[in-house]
Design a protein around this motif. Sequence first.
Motif, PDB file in Angstrom:
ATOM      1  N   TYR A  39       7.086 -21.098  31.768  1.00 37.21           N
ATOM      2  CA  TYR A  39       7.164 -19.945  32.848  1.00 37.21           C
ATOM      3  C   TYR A  39       7.951 -20.387  33.785  1.00 37.21           C
ATOM      4  O   TYR A  39       7.805 -20.093  35.280  1.00 37.21           O
ATOM      5  N   GLU A  42       9.444 -17.392  35.561  1.00 42.67           N
ATOM      6  CA  GLU A  42       8.694 -16.847  36.458  1.00 42.67           C
ATOM      7  C   GLU A  42       8.527 -17.641  37.661  1.00 42.67           C
ATOM      8  O   GLU A  42       8.355 -16.938  38.958  1.00 42.67           O
ATOM      9  N   ASN A  70       1.401 -12.134  32.738  1.00 40.11           N
ATOM     10  CA  ASN A  70       1.656 -12.647  31.371  1.00 40.11           C
ATOM     11  C   ASN A  70       1.346 -14.380  31.417  1.00 40.11           C
ATOM     12  O   ASN A  70       1.971 -14.795  30.713  1.00 40.11           O
ATOM     13  N   LEU A  71       0.549 -14.865  32.312  1.00 38.11           N
ATOM     14  CA  LEU A  71       0.231 -16.275  32.488  1.00 38.11           C
ATOM     15  C   LEU A  71      -0.908 -16.954  31.555  1.00 38.11           C
ATOM     16  O   LEU A  71      -1.528 -16.057  30.786  1.00 38.11           O
ATOM     17  N   ILE A  78       1.613 -17.207  40.148  1.00 37.44           N
ATOM     18  CA  ILE A  78       2.204 -18.672  40.283  1.00 37.44           C
ATOM     19  C   ILE A  78       2.362 -18.836  41.736  1.00 37.44           C
ATOM     20  O   ILE A  78       2.760 -18.120  42.658  1.00 37.44           O
ATOM     21  N   GLN A 105      -0.081 -22.573  38.154  1.00 35.93           N
ATOM     22  CA  GLN A 105      -0.772 -21.238  37.863  1.00 35.93           C
ATOM     23  C   GLN A 105      -2.113 -21.235  38.554  1.00 35.93           C
ATOM     24  O   GLN A 105      -2.921 -22.363  38.560  1.00 35.93           O
TER      25      GLN A 105
END
Length: 109
Positions: A39, A42, A70-71, A78, A105
């Motif tokens: 990520y 992101e 979509n984590l 985040i 996250q």
Amino acid sequence: MIQSRRWNERDRYDNDIYLTDERWGHITEPANHPEMLAYEDELRQTIRSGRRKQDALNPQKYRYVKAFDNLAEFNTHIVAIVLFRFTEDEHGTPLPNNYIVTAYQKEIG
């Protein structure tokens, strides 16, 4: 010791913020936040356009937060912790030195 910068981003308030290879390695260590490995884009988006809040106890510390769908697991956002500091150039002129300390996250809301 000069640490290599992995990347720089400019936040929505026109501040230049960077991430070092050392900090990225720390963030993604198995004992810390290995889920962040997938990520990084992101994280960059979080710095560019996330909400920012100044820490009440440390005015040099800011928390950037941005939602994503979509984590990993049930996480929704985040979070990046950024320190706003200064360094000096060769003439003693202060220069901004804003860097990411950690990122992770979190399920929010």
